[in-house]
Design an enzyme around this catalytic site. Structure first.
Site, PDB file in Angstrom:
ATOM      1  N   ALA A  83       0.757  -1.138  -0.065  1.00 24.05           N
ATOM      2  CA  ALA A  83       0.058   0.056  -0.078  1.00 24.05           C
ATOM      3  C   ALA A  83       0.979   1.228  -0.036  1.00 24.05           C
ATOM      4  O   ALA A  83       2.048   1.234   0.345  1.00 24.05           O
ATOM      5  CB  ALA A  83      -1.007  -0.075   1.322  1.00 24.05           C
ATOM      6  N   LYS A  94      -3.965   2.976  -2.316  1.00 20.99           N
ATOM      7  CA  LYS A  94      -3.184   2.041  -3.119  1.00 20.99           C
ATOM      8  C   LYS A  94      -3.266   2.576  -4.693  1.00 20.99           C
ATOM      9  O   LYS A  94      -4.079   3.712  -5.052  1.00 20.99           O
ATOM     10  CB  LYS A  94      -3.654   0.889  -3.101  1.00 20.99           C
ATOM     11  CG  LYS A  94      -3.545   0.119  -1.692  1.00 20.99           C
ATOM     12  CD  LYS A  94      -3.835  -1.505  -1.904  1.00 20.99           C
ATOM     13  CE  LYS A  94      -3.366  -1.926  -3.192  1.00 20.99           C
ATOM     14  NZ  LYS A  94      -1.836  -2.002  -3.327  1.00 20.99           N
ATOM     15  N   GLY A  95      -2.425   2.068  -5.415  1.00 20.35           N
ATOM     16  CA  GLY A  95      -2.226   2.647  -7.005  1.00 20.35           C
ATOM     17  C   GLY A  95      -1.094   3.346  -7.354  1.00 20.35           C
ATOM     18  O   GLY A  95      -1.112   3.805  -8.501  1.00 20.35           O
ATOM     19  N   GLY A  96      -0.272   3.546  -6.229  1.00 19.78           N
ATOM     20  CA  GLY A  96       0.789   4.320  -6.737  1.00 19.78           C
ATOM     21  C   GLY A  96       1.459   3.784  -8.024  1.00 19.78           C
ATOM     22  O   GLY A  96       2.244   4.314  -8.661  1.00 19.78           O
ATOM     23  N   GLY A  97       1.615   2.434  -7.893  1.00 19.35           N
ATOM     24  CA  GLY A  97       1.960   1.571  -8.957  1.00 19.35           C
ATOM     25  C   GLY A  97       1.249   1.360 -10.204  1.00 19.35           C
ATOM     26  O   GLY A  97       1.634   0.800 -11.631  1.00 19.35           O
ATOM     27  N   GLU A 103      -5.974  -5.060  -8.496  1.00 15.52           N
ATOM     28  CA  GLU A 103      -5.768  -5.306  -6.872  1.00 15.52           C
ATOM     29  C   GLU A 103      -7.274  -5.169  -6.212  1.00 15.52           C
ATOM     30  O   GLU A 103      -7.166  -5.675  -5.310  1.00 15.52           O
ATOM     31  CB  GLU A 103      -4.814  -4.016  -6.469  1.00 15.52           C
ATOM     32  CG  GLU A 103      -3.483  -4.328  -7.003  1.00 15.52           C
ATOM     33  CD  GLU A 103      -2.245  -3.194  -6.516  1.00 15.52           C
ATOM     34  OE1 GLU A 103      -1.499  -3.138  -6.677  1.00 15.52           O
ATOM     35  OE2 GLU A 103      -2.988  -1.819  -6.335  1.00 15.52           O
TER      36      GLU A 103
HETATM   37  C1  5RP Z   1       0.248  -0.638  -6.793  1.00 17.96           C
HETATM   38  C2  5RP Z   1       0.202  -0.442  -5.414  1.00 17.96           C
HETATM   39  C3  5RP Z   1       1.405  -0.767  -4.558  1.00 17.96           C
HETATM   40  O1  5RP Z   1       1.047  -1.692  -3.600  1.00 17.96           O
HETATM   41  C4  5RP Z   1       1.846   0.611  -3.864  1.00 17.96           C
HETATM   42  O2  5RP Z   1       2.202   1.344  -4.814  1.00 17.96           O
HETATM   43  C5  5RP Z   1       2.892   0.024  -2.958  1.00 17.96           C
HETATM   44  O3  5RP Z   1       4.157  -0.150  -3.598  1.00 17.96           O
HETATM   45  P1  5RP Z   1       5.577  -0.470  -2.759  1.00 17.96           P
HETATM   46  O4  5RP Z   1       5.495  -1.633  -2.181  1.00 17.96           O
HETATM   47  O5  5RP Z   1       6.489  -0.484  -4.114  1.00 17.96           O
HETATM   48  O6  5RP Z   1       5.746   0.730  -2.094  1.00 17.96           O
HETATM   49  O7  5RP Z   1      -0.727  -0.005  -4.922  1.00 17.96           O
HETATM   50  O8  5RP Z   1      -0.581  -0.114  -7.637  1.00 17.96           O
END
Ligand code: 5RP
Length: 216
Positions: A83, A94-97, A103
């Site tokens: 997250a 969530k969703g940074g990636g 998800e």
């Molecule tokens: C991807 C997400 C990831 O869980 C969230 O961005 C955390 O990433 P990381 O483990 O690299 O810090 O939501 O859509």
């Protein structure tokens, strides 16, 4: 301890939730990457994984872990994901990636959602991290205007295309007092595919380093 070391510890701890003979839901991101590496050691004991992104699929397949279709396997026992932010009630941003839609689908389809984070992701109030919203491309401006009317500052993640062929708006400047209400409200805007607030379906357990934190 470094953030990466904390992520790895949390990922290792989450492996303890994996039951033999099951299909495991797998999230996306750098924390989950550690989990997938660990899952490789258990691969003879599980049936396979349902993946939330092309990125995780590549890593799973690289380890020889079968990647299965959610439609073919039905409800899952366990979903493990990272997250960007987590509040004391285990509600998440969530969703940074950019993988938020798949998800959210897998989280909803799972009996247990275990979230793995490092300490820096813990917040009292969600919203310091810009809230990702996946939108149908033609609705980008419409959704952005609706968000601006709600005092958010939407910024188009230009150049980013999700695995579903959609775009992402990152919303700045929101201190999210009512995550469940905001999630429901945003879901009503035509063109919104998925809101990166995981509040209606929060995580069941959050693992920070090697500590399992109960929901407040
Ligand atoms: C991807 C997400 C990831 O869980 C969230 O961005 C955390 O990433 P990381 O483990 O690299 O810090 O939501 O859509």
């Amino acid at each position: 301890m470094s953030r990466d070391a904390q992520k790895k510890l949390a990922a290792e701890k989450a492996l303890e939730f994996v039951e033999d003979g099951t299909v495991v839901g797998v999230g996306t991101g750098s924390t989950v990457a550690f989990f997938i590496d660990g899952l490789a050691r258990l691969k003879g004991r599980i049936e396979g994984a349902v993946s939330s992104s092309e990125q995780s699929t590549r890593q799973l397949k690289g380890h020889g872990i079968p990647v299965l279709d959610l439609n073919a396997v039905g409800p899952l026992k366990l979903y493990v994901d990272g997250a960007d932010e987590c509040d004391p009630w285990n509600r998440l941003i969530k969703g940074g990636g950019g993988a938020l839609t798949r998800e959210k689908i897998i989280a909803q389809a799972s009996e247990r959602f275990v979230c793995i984070i490092d300490e820096a992701k813990q917040v009292e109030l969600l919203g310091k991290f810009p809230l990702p919203i996946e939108v149908i491309p033609m609705a980008r401006s419409l959704v952005a205007r609706a968000i601006a009317e709600m005092d958010g500052q939407p910024v188009w993640r230009e150049g980013a295309v999700t695995d579903n062929g959609n775009w992402i708006l990152d919303v700045y400047n929101w201190r999210i007092q009512d995550p469940v209400g905001l999630e429901a409200k945003l879901n009503q805007i035509p063109g919104v595919v998925t809101v990166g607030l995981f509040a209606a379906r929060a995580a069941d357990e959050v693992i920070i380093g090697d500590r399992i934190r109960p929901r407040r």
